[in-house]
Design an enzyme around this catalytic site. Structure first.
Site, PDB file in Angstrom:
ATOM      1  N   ASP A 328      26.824   1.872  77.237  1.00 61.50           N
ATOM      2  CA  ASP A 328      26.274   3.158  76.806  1.00 61.50           C
ATOM      3  C   ASP A 328      27.164   3.827  75.763  1.00 61.50           C
ATOM      4  O   ASP A 328      28.390   3.710  75.811  1.00 61.50           O
ATOM      5  CB  ASP A 328      26.144   4.071  78.035  1.00 61.50           C
ATOM      6  CG  ASP A 328      25.763   5.486  77.664  1.00 61.50           C
ATOM      7  OD1 ASP A 328      24.609   5.698  77.259  1.00 61.50           O
ATOM      8  OD2 ASP A 328      26.637   6.369  77.747  1.00 61.50           O
ATOM      9  N   GLU A 382      24.367  -0.150  73.052  1.00 61.07           N
ATOM     10  CA  GLU A 382      23.510   0.971  72.667  1.00 61.07           C
ATOM     11  C   GLU A 382      24.216   1.674  71.513  1.00 61.07           C
ATOM     12  O   GLU A 382      25.153   2.433  71.713  1.00 61.07           O
ATOM     13  CB  GLU A 382      23.314   1.925  73.857  1.00 61.07           C
ATOM     14  CG  GLU A 382      22.276   2.997  73.600  1.00 61.07           C
ATOM     15  CD  GLU A 382      22.739   4.396  73.955  1.00 61.07           C
ATOM     16  OE1 GLU A 382      21.898   5.298  74.011  1.00 61.07           O
ATOM     17  OE2 GLU A 382      23.950   4.613  74.136  1.00 61.07           O
TER      18      GLU A 382
END
Length: 707
Positions: A328, A382
């Site tokens: 993330d 990401e």
């Protein structure tokens, strides 16, 4: 140094050769410093979880913690009435490490405990940084570490598992919101109720959000406090292990959303001021706090921090058998600015000195470690800036991720839906957005992001249909907005999923057009769980239209997976016309045809394709998917000869293409060719069996010789 392949493959990177090679060499040097010049492997280095934290031994218990700024540390808990006492005082051993050894009877399974940490000028309760379990009191809401030592710990049935990545079809999910009831769902409920849906829908991987313990449920797991603890609000560690094990038994890979980009600011529950200092795990200066996320930023330049984070990666793979990670917030890690306020318009923006070389080194080493622990592991970044080389091989000068999220695609779709009239949906733009990527990097394509529904926006289906979803989703109810929304929902997913070069991702429930938005319980909504769940009853109700979308998604996934290594097959544009709003392209024997026009249907619309017979294998306008059935899909289509294209071995494939619909056709193989393929398959299987039998015989012979 000879130019790295990253530069060779993209000559436009040549002006930045020094920067790219410098980053690569920095990683090489950093790995040497961590592994004592290669005297140990990276995996051996990343084993901190076996040393730090609480461990049961044959002689009793041993606990260790790193807290160099502390002057004294005590174990406090239910076993000593939360009182500081000498019997539970830790001893400082070396390099800021503290230790205590206790007899077996001093700690028991499910005892609650914390550390009482003292430092010059202050003191406070702390949850151990390496704890594997943290639980929250239902009344006081206070978190504590918990001794987890069950008499019969869960034993994995599946010892080895290899993910199916041909292609990778990911079902992104959240355990807590996976239930129909207005509550926090559990690992067991997900295993029993949701996992079978994933299997039935044809996905071969689940990507689980919010696994690492986080104090605030509404953070969606992004503000982590205990990095080695699986969130207890969903159940026990053994229940998570059973979920992963059963997923593997069903052929489903399990990817974890790992948050190493930042940490919660909390000091009692988290790592904020663990030993009283501000810079133990995080930057101690102006870089300490993330300006947009109200969180703390790791100092990736400290070897101790790398040890902690790399060990964290290995821990989840070894202890829980996760098959990999979706990292993330990678953009936030790569840049000193966290990517805020930067445009990223040209290559120079990636090599202008605004990049965090330590973070780049960490991400590269994390990828190397993960694949060292499990060569079949999956890593996904990401990342929104488009940093070159993110998903390129480390030895080529890349950062080693297997995939990068194609974050431009969901942004494109939501922007198109919000800002453009249906008449202005241009196939050329759709083609560009879904296929615009670096040739040497695989991506995960997806139509919509969970973030869009989390931060005050709407899901795609709700953006398309809006309030009419509340009144007109019955099968016998004909409503223009609903019919338009259902048609475009299928088309958006089909063009996104069929243009992949790596994998496809869908967030839980979006496959059947889950209505409304995602809103976790908070003060502003009266701590309601109404929008933090999945209404499975909607798709299960055959009198409603939701199942049309779910059924279409299932057949779409099945079609894509029917072509081995679909993601690697060449994708060739056959035709696009913005005036007609027509797009057509081929992958292997499949022809994908889209008519995005809201009001124009075309008769005998021609495309140049390889000569032959074509059958319709998927049609968004099929009545079983909520369409109008304007085509007879049982009819086969034959190409028409044109002498102009004889040399190219192409002929005209002419089709009736209704407005706002898409179809997929497959070239029918002649009987002789079909028979030859079957025979070749039989021979291959027979050879494979013979090879396996030979190996087995060899092993038995070797075994006898050894005996």
């Amino acid at each position: 140094m000879e130019s790295l392949n990253l530069i060779k493959n993209d000559p436009w990177l040549t002006p930045y050769k020094d920067a790219i090679e410098g980053r690569y060499q920095y990683v090489v040097n950093k790995e040497k410093s961590l592994t004592n010049n290669g005297k140990m492997s990276l995996s051996e280095f990343a084993s901190g979880y076996l040393y730090f934290g609480l461990h049961k031994t044959t002689k009793g218990w041993i606990f260790r913690e790193w807290a160099p700024n502390a002057t004294a540390i005590y174990l406090i808990g239910t076993f000593n009435n939360w009182q500081k006492c000498e019997e539970y005082k830790l001893t400082r051993i070396a390099n800021g490490v503290w230790e205590i050894i206790l007899p077996s009877e001093k700690l028991n399974h499910q005892d609650l405990y914390k550390l009482w940490v003292e430092w010059n000028g202050g003191c406070g309760e702390r949850i151990p940084a390496w704890t594997r379990r943290a639980v929250q009191d239902p009344d006081s809401k206070i978190f504590s570490a918990q001794v987890w030592n069950p008499e019969n710990p869960y034993k994995f049935k599946t010892k080895k598992f290899k993910p199916n990545t041909s292609p990778l079809m990911i079902y992104e999910c959240h355990i807590g919101m996976g239930t129909n009831e207005e509550k926090v769902g559990s690992y067991n409920e997900f295993r029993k109720n949701v996992l079978p849906r994933v299997v039935k829908d044809g996905y071969n991987a689940i990507q689980i959000m919010a696994i690492q313990e986080h104090p605030y449920y509404g953070s969606f797991g992004y503000h982590v406090s205990s990095f080695f603890a699986a969130s207890s609000r969903f159940g026990t560690p053994d229940e998570l292990k059973q979920l992963i094990d059963e997923a593997h038994e069903q052929g489903i890979a399990v990817i974890m959303d790992i948050v190493h980009s930042h940490a919660v600011k909390n000091e009692v529950e988290g790592l904020g001021r663990f030993d009283g200092s501000y810079n133990l795990y995080f930057h101690g200066d102006g870089r300490r706090e993330h300006p947009a996320w109200d969180s703390l930023c790791f100092d990736y330049g400290k070897n101790e921090v790398l040890h902690f984070l790399l060990s964290n990666c290995k821990f989840w793979m070894e202890e829980y058998k996760f098959d990999g990670f979706r990292f993330d917030g990678v953009t936030s890690m790569l840049y000193y600015s966290h990517g805020l306020g930067e445009a990223f318009c040209n290559y120079g923006d990636y090599y202008n000195g605004h990049q965090d070389g330590d973070a780049i080194a960490y991400l590269t080493l994390a990828n190397k470690l993960i694949h060292e622990v499990n060569k079949n592991a999956i890593t996904i970044a990401e990342e929104v800036s488009g940093m070159p080389g993110l998903a390129a091989k480390i030895e080529d000068g890349g950062y080693g991720f297997d995939y990068r999220m194609a974050m431009n695609i969901p942004d494109f779709w939501i922007k198109t839906i919000k800002e453009k009239k249906d008449e202005d949906w241009h196939p050329s733009a759709i083609w560009w957005e879904t296929t615009n990527r670096r040739a040497d990097e695989k991506t995960i394509s997806y139509a919509e992001s969970h973030d869009q529904a989390l931060v005050g926006d709407k899901t795609i289906i709700f953006r398309l249909i809006d309030a009419d979803m509340y009144w007109h989703m019955q099968k016998d109810d004909h409503n223009f907005m609903v019919e338009r929304g259902i048609a475009l929902h299928k088309m958006i997913r089909l063009v996104t999923a069929s243009t992949i070069n790596g994998g496809y991702l869908n967030f839980m429930g979006n496959e059947f057009g889950h209505p409304e938005w995602i809103d976790f319980p908070r003060e502003g909504n009266g701590w309601s769980y109404k929008y933090a769940r999945r209404q499975w009853d909607l798709v299960d109700n055959m009198d409603l239209k939701y199942h049309y979308l779910g059924d279409f998604d299932r057949e779409m996934v099945e079609l894509i997976r029917s072509v081995k290594n679909f993601q690697d097959t060449p994708i060739q544009k056959v035709w696009d016309n913005d005036g007609d709003q027509i797009l057509a392209y081929m992958r292997k024997d499949l022809v994908f045809v889209f008519n995005f026009s809201p009001n124009k249907s075309f008769t005998d619309y021609g495309f140049l394709t390889p000569k032959g017979e074509y059958e319709v294998v998927l049609n968004t306008d099929d009545p079983k998917f909520g369409g109008f059935g304007l085509n007879d899909d049982s009819v086969h289509h034959f190409t028409l000869f044109d002498p102009l294209y004889k040399k190219e071995k192409k002929e005209w494939l002419k089709l009736y293409i209704p407005a706002r619909s898409a179809m997929v056709l497959r070239k029918v193989k002649p009987a002789k060719e079909e028979k030859a393929v079957k025979e070749e398959t039989k021979v291959t299987k027979k050879a494979s069996k013979t090879k396996t039998a030979t190996k087995t015989t060899t092993k038995k012979t070797t075994s006898k010789k050894q005996k």
